[in-house]
Structure formats: structure tokens, C-alpha cells
Design a protein around this motif. Sequence first.
Motif, mmCIF file in Angstrom:
data_model
loop_
_atom_site.group_PDB
_atom_site.id
_atom_site.type_symbol
_atom_site.label_atom_id
_atom_site.label_comp_id
_atom_site.label_asym_id
_atom_site.label_seq_id
_atom_site.Cartn_x
_atom_site.Cartn_y
_atom_site.Cartn_z
ATOM 1 N N ARG A 14 -26.966 -5.731 17.000
ATOM 2 C CA ARG A 14 -26.751 -6.327 18.319
ATOM 3 C C ARG A 14 -27.137 -7.801 18.369
ATOM 4 O O ARG A 14 -26.703 -8.544 19.251
ATOM 5 N N ARG A 15 -27.983 -8.234 17.437
ATOM 6 C CA ARG A 15 -28.390 -9.641 17.402
ATOM 7 C C ARG A 15 -27.493 -10.486 16.489
ATOM 8 O O ARG A 15 -27.761 -11.673 16.287
ATOM 9 N N GLY A 16 -26.470 -9.864 15.935
ATOM 10 C CA GLY A 16 -25.557 -10.598 15.080
ATOM 11 C C GLY A 16 -25.969 -10.677 13.633
ATOM 12 O O GLY A 16 -25.303 -11.340 12.826
ATOM 13 N N ARG A 17 -27.045 -9.996 13.252
ATOM 14 C CA ARG A 17 -27.499 -10.001 11.865
ATOM 15 C C ARG A 17 -26.740 -8.937 11.072
ATOM 16 O O ARG A 17 -26.469 -7.853 11.597
ATOM 17 N N LEU A 18 -26.425 -9.253 9.824
ATOM 18 C CA LEU A 18 -25.689 -8.297 8.997
ATOM 19 C C LEU A 18 -26.427 -6.970 8.923
ATOM 20 O O LEU A 18 -27.650 -6.924 8.708
ATOM 21 N N ALA A 19 -25.681 -5.874 9.107
ATOM 22 C CA ALA A 19 -26.252 -4.530 9.004
ATOM 23 C C ALA A 19 -26.125 -4.083 7.553
ATOM 24 O O ALA A 19 -25.059 -3.650 7.119
ATOM 25 N N LEU A 20 -27.196 -4.217 6.798
ATOM 26 C CA LEU A 20 -27.169 -3.931 5.362
ATOM 27 C C LEU A 20 -27.476 -2.466 5.095
ATOM 28 O O LEU A 20 -28.398 -1.903 5.690
ATOM 29 N N SER A 21 -26.719 -1.861 4.176
ATOM 30 C CA SER A 21 -26.876 -0.444 3.855
ATOM 31 C C SER A 21 -27.649 -0.266 2.556
ATOM 32 O O SER A 21 -27.724 -1.163 1.713
ATOM 33 N N LEU A 22 -28.186 0.947 2.393
ATOM 34 C CA LEU A 22 -28.872 1.344 1.165
ATOM 35 C C LEU A 22 -27.965 2.285 0.395
ATOM 36 O O LEU A 22 -27.450 3.254 0.953
ATOM 37 N N GLU A 23 -27.772 2.012 -0.895
ATOM 38 C CA GLU A 23 -26.950 2.878 -1.731
ATOM 39 C C GLU A 23 -27.707 3.222 -3.007
ATOM 40 O O GLU A 23 -28.754 2.644 -3.306
ATOM 41 N N GLY A 24 -27.168 4.187 -3.744
ATOM 42 C CA GLY A 24 -27.845 4.706 -4.918
ATOM 43 C C GLY A 24 -28.184 3.634 -5.936
ATOM 44 O O GLY A 24 -27.344 2.801 -6.282
ATOM 45 N N GLY A 25 -29.418 3.661 -6.426
ATOM 46 C CA GLY A 25 -29.852 2.717 -7.432
ATOM 47 C C GLY A 25 -30.424 1.427 -6.877
ATOM 48 O O GLY A 25 -31.033 0.654 -7.613
ATOM 49 N N HIS A 26 -30.221 1.168 -5.586
ATOM 50 C CA HIS A 26 -30.755 -0.043 -4.960
ATOM 51 C C HIS A 26 -32.147 0.242 -4.392
ATOM 52 O O HIS A 26 -32.374 1.275 -3.764
ATOM 53 N N SER A 27 -33.053 -0.697 -4.591
ATOM 54 C CA SER A 27 -34.404 -0.549 -4.053
ATOM 55 C C SER A 27 -34.556 -1.233 -2.699
ATOM 56 O O SER A 27 -35.622 -1.163 -2.080
ATOM 57 N N ARG A 28 -33.514 -1.906 -2.247
ATOM 58 C CA ARG A 28 -33.523 -2.580 -0.958
ATOM 59 C C ARG A 28 -32.192 -2.329 -0.254
ATOM 60 O O ARG A 28 -31.187 -2.024 -0.889
ATOM 61 N N ARG A 29 -32.191 -2.503 1.037
ATOM 62 C CA ARG A 29 -30.924 -2.512 1.780
ATOM 63 C C ARG A 29 -30.255 -3.856 1.508
ATOM 64 O O ARG A 29 -30.744 -4.889 1.938
ATOM 65 N N ARG A 30 -29.130 -3.831 0.793
ATOM 66 C CA ARG A 30 -28.480 -5.095 0.453
ATOM 67 C C ARG A 30 -26.962 -5.006 0.413
ATOM 68 O O ARG A 30 -26.290 -5.911 -0.092
ATOM 69 N N VAL A 31 -26.384 -3.931 0.930
ATOM 70 C CA VAL A 31 -24.935 -3.769 0.847
ATOM 71 C C VAL A 31 -24.299 -4.081 2.202
ATOM 72 O O VAL A 31 -24.554 -3.403 3.200
ATOM 73 N N ALA A 32 -23.496 -5.144 2.222
ATOM 74 C CA ALA A 32 -22.790 -5.552 3.440
ATOM 75 C C ALA A 32 -21.475 -4.784 3.536
ATOM 76 O O ALA A 32 -20.690 -4.757 2.582
ATOM 77 N N HIS A 33 -21.252 -4.169 4.680
ATOM 78 C CA HIS A 33 -20.034 -3.388 4.913
ATOM 79 C C HIS A 33 -19.207 -4.008 6.029
ATOM 80 O O HIS A 33 -19.731 -4.756 6.864
ATOM 81 N N ALA A 34 -17.940 -3.643 6.056
ATOM 82 C CA ALA A 34 -17.056 -4.035 7.155
ATOM 83 C C ALA A 34 -16.345 -2.788 7.647
ATOM 84 O O ALA A 34 -15.674 -2.106 6.871
ATOM 85 N N GLY A 35 -16.539 -2.448 8.910
ATOM 86 C CA GLY A 35 -15.930 -1.228 9.432
ATOM 87 C C GLY A 35 -16.517 0.021 8.831
ATOM 88 O O GLY A 35 -15.786 0.982 8.559
ATOM 89 N N GLY A 36 -17.834 0.022 8.605
ATOM 90 C CA GLY A 36 -18.482 1.182 7.990
ATOM 91 C C GLY A 36 -18.022 1.336 6.553
ATOM 92 O O GLY A 36 -18.310 0.488 5.702
ATOM 93 N N SER A 37 -17.277 2.394 6.285
ATOM 94 C CA SER A 37 -16.792 2.647 4.927
ATOM 95 C C SER A 37 -15.371 2.135 4.727
ATOM 96 O O SER A 37 -14.666 2.599 3.827
ATOM 97 N N ALA A 38 -14.946 1.173 5.520
ATOM 98 C CA ALA A 38 -13.597 0.604 5.402
ATOM 99 C C ALA A 38 -13.642 -0.831 4.883
ATOM 100 O O ALA A 38 -12.764 -1.631 5.191
ATOM 101 N N THR A 39 -14.663 -1.158 4.084
ATOM 102 C CA THR A 39 -14.853 -2.544 3.651
ATOM 103 C C THR A 39 -13.643 -3.086 2.897
ATOM 104 O O THR A 39 -13.150 -4.178 3.183
#
Length: 475
Positions: A98-123
Motif C-alpha cells: 500500500r505504500r508503493g514498496r515492492l512486495a518481495l516474495s520468498l522462494e526455495g533456496g533464498h534466505s531473504r525475500r528478494r523475488v519481485a513479481h508482477a500480477g502474482g504468478s503472472a510475471t
Amino acid sequence: MVVGAGGAGLYAALTAALEGARVVLVAATPLAQTASYWAQGGLAAALAADDSPDIHRQDTETAGRGAVRRSAANVLVREAPHAVDDLQRLGVRFDADRRGRLALSLEGGHSRRRVAHAGGSATGRRVVRQLSAVVAEDPRITVLEPARAAAAWTVDGRCVGVVLEDGRAIHARASILATGGAAALWSRTTNPPGSLGIGMLLAHDAGAALADLEFVQFHPTAVTGIPGREGFLVTEAIRGEGATLHDARGERFVEELAPRDEVSRAVHQTMREQGVTHVDLDMREVDMAKFPNVVDALRESGLDPATTRIPVAPASHYVMGGVVADLDGATTVPGLYAVGESSCTGLHGANRLASNSLSECFVWGRRAALAGLTETEVPAASLPAPPAAAPIQKPSRATQEALWTYAGIERTREGLEHLLTDPHPLARLVARCALLREETRGSHRRSDFPETDPALDGRHAVVRGEHEPVSEPWI
């Protein structure tokens, strides 16, 4: 010239055009219908306050099981944040809070939330649609669609262009292959049917080296047993939001966010031990609104993930190997470049870290385009006639079944030797690389060599022409 209109090809074409170059973009399908379009993962980049390029590199190396080329990993982790910024400048809208900051996701093997998505799983869909629109409006880019490259045009060992399947020859200062991967050579796959390693064979025929073809990633959560949705990928990000895997007894059996090779192997072993054809993915506690295209696809096939566990099993997903390319995407043939899944820089090692692949497309698409602009142009008038276009060799169903059987999640010497007689050249090259690697490492599991050999750390199976593959260290 850019061959391929997925994420890597589109971005390479735009980069060159923005530098003032005239670009020919060869697209096998209409724009926005490439394999990148179907990518559910996002772009991995160290953008969070608690993240850094060094942490991203460490995760990449951990997932790659001692086979990651550190110099390539350093390029990716340093330049991926810039790629995200530049895509936003080009009009790609990534998911934000809501503040305009990228919503970063966590995926397998990553130790941090660092995956930028567009449209959820429609990147992939969002990114490719936007870049395709920008390309279509750029007067410096000529798009040939549908068209396929059939041969590299080489003179005295230098690539001076590409010959298309219909016989047209395109002369270019530099030619960039962005033709995608080869995972559709396996009978069960998450990939569209065109992912057959066509660019890899084109480069091989032109004299370019290939490497790491034994490293094939099998995605653990592809839908199975559902007509019309066989092989449909359920993105790893869903497990990052709390989805769990269950065996035939309903019990969890694996750490869902372990690297993909671990999860796929655990699924494969559980299925074999219990004599079943699938395990179940339980995503009933996940916020369905975050993954609309996955949820809609499952519901269209008669499965409601909000109330029902989803039957899944591994499927061929990504070939870490490809055309040997340096840190600018240059192949061993001057004037010829390879980027994205068709290339092999050593970035992914023996097991690709989730969502590094889209980041790789944009980082190396840009680097190859800029490097290509420095090539010396060979005047067209001085060139001999281009070669004739050879028909593109597609695999038979028998080849696809043989690769699944003998070069699947588990391999043996006997099975791989059987593949050496397969009529498809890339199937034989996969077998040759896999036979050379007498160990188990990441996505490559030899049941006759079940241990990892430390002497092979940082070494890559490189094949040139008809010579036997050799093991080479990369730094």
C-alpha cells in the motif's frame, strides 16, 4: 540481430535500439507468445533492507552445489537491481504494498525475500507483454514473425549473420541467440513444445562450445493426471506463502523451501517407495488472491485449490547447460552471442536458484547487446554466399520418452549409453556430458555414482564439435 523474442531477446533488442542501432528481431511465434510469457516466477534481486548482493550470491552458490561460476554470480547479483529499475522505467508494474514498496516474495533456496513479481504468478506475462509493446513501437527494430533461424552464417570462423528457415539471410554486426531452453526434449515437462534447444544446436553446428548439458532441473510441483493441465507448473512462490507437500498417508515429507533438486528428489523417492504417481500439494491456507492465474487454471480443470489438494509430480523444467558464453554473452564463435536459457555462463551451476533465470535474461540481454555494438562490421559486399537453410530437427516422441527414462531424475551408465544411439543430436550430447560426470551433484544424480566428488567442484563438462566432452575449471 536478435533471435528469439522472450524476455532476454526483447530486452537485448531494446538495449541496442536505445544505443542507436538498427535491430532485426526474429520471433518464432507472434510477440508475447514465447516461453517467457508463461514464467510464473519473478526476478531475484537484492532489494530489501536486510538483503545484499553478497547474500544473494551466497544463496546462488549454495543452490548450485559447488558448480557456480563465481564471476558470473557476481555479475548477476550486482546488476539485477538495476534490471528491475529499468523494467519499471519501461513500464513494467511490479506488485507493491500500500505504500508503493515492492512486495518481495520468498522462494526455495533464498534466505531473504528478494523475488519481485508482477500480477502474482503472472510475471512473465506482464513483462513480456509490456516489452513487446515497446518493441513494436520502436522504429529502429524490425520484427520478423513468425520466422525461425536455421543456421548461423559464418565466414572464416566469424558469425556475420543468420540464415532463416525460409532461406532468407540476414547480415548483422552481431547476432544474439535468445532462443530459450531445451526442457521440452523430455516427455514430461513444464515447458511449451518449442523449447527444444534449437539455438543450442544452431550454435553447435557453427562451431560454438556447449557445456553443462547434464544439469537438468526438474520442478517438483507440476500438475499430473489432469487432462489438459498435464505439466502445468504450480509456482514455487506458493510454497513460499505456506503451501505444503504430503505423501500418500497425508504426511509432510520434505522441507518445502529447500532448493529444487532436494525437493524433486524427495518427491521422486516418495512416489517410488509408496508406489504412487503423485504427491499432494496443499495450498488451502494460502491467500488465493496472490496467484490468480494458477488458481483460475486449476479451477478450469476441475480442481479448487481452496478446498482440494492438488496432485503434483516432478517435470523437466530448466536446462542449466547451453551455449558457452562469457560475462558479456560472447560465445566461442566471434560475432555470435547467447543469452538467457540458451546460454551457459556457469551462473546456475548444478541447480538453478529460483527466479535467477528471469534476472539473468535482462542482465545478460543488456550486456550482450552493448558488447555486440563494439563488434567490427564486415561489409556485406565482401561476403560469400550464405549457407543453405537446413531443416530444423525436432525430436520424436521416442526420443522424449528415452530422455525421461535414461536422463531423468536418476541416471545410470547403461541408460546414458543407450541414449548415445538416439537419432536426435542434442539427446546424444546430453548423454555424453552426463557420462563424463561420474558423481551426483545437484540436479544430476547418478545412482551408480551416488556421492559428490570434491575433485569436480567448479568444473564443467564442455563439448566442442564431435570431440568427447572435457572437464574444465571455470572461475
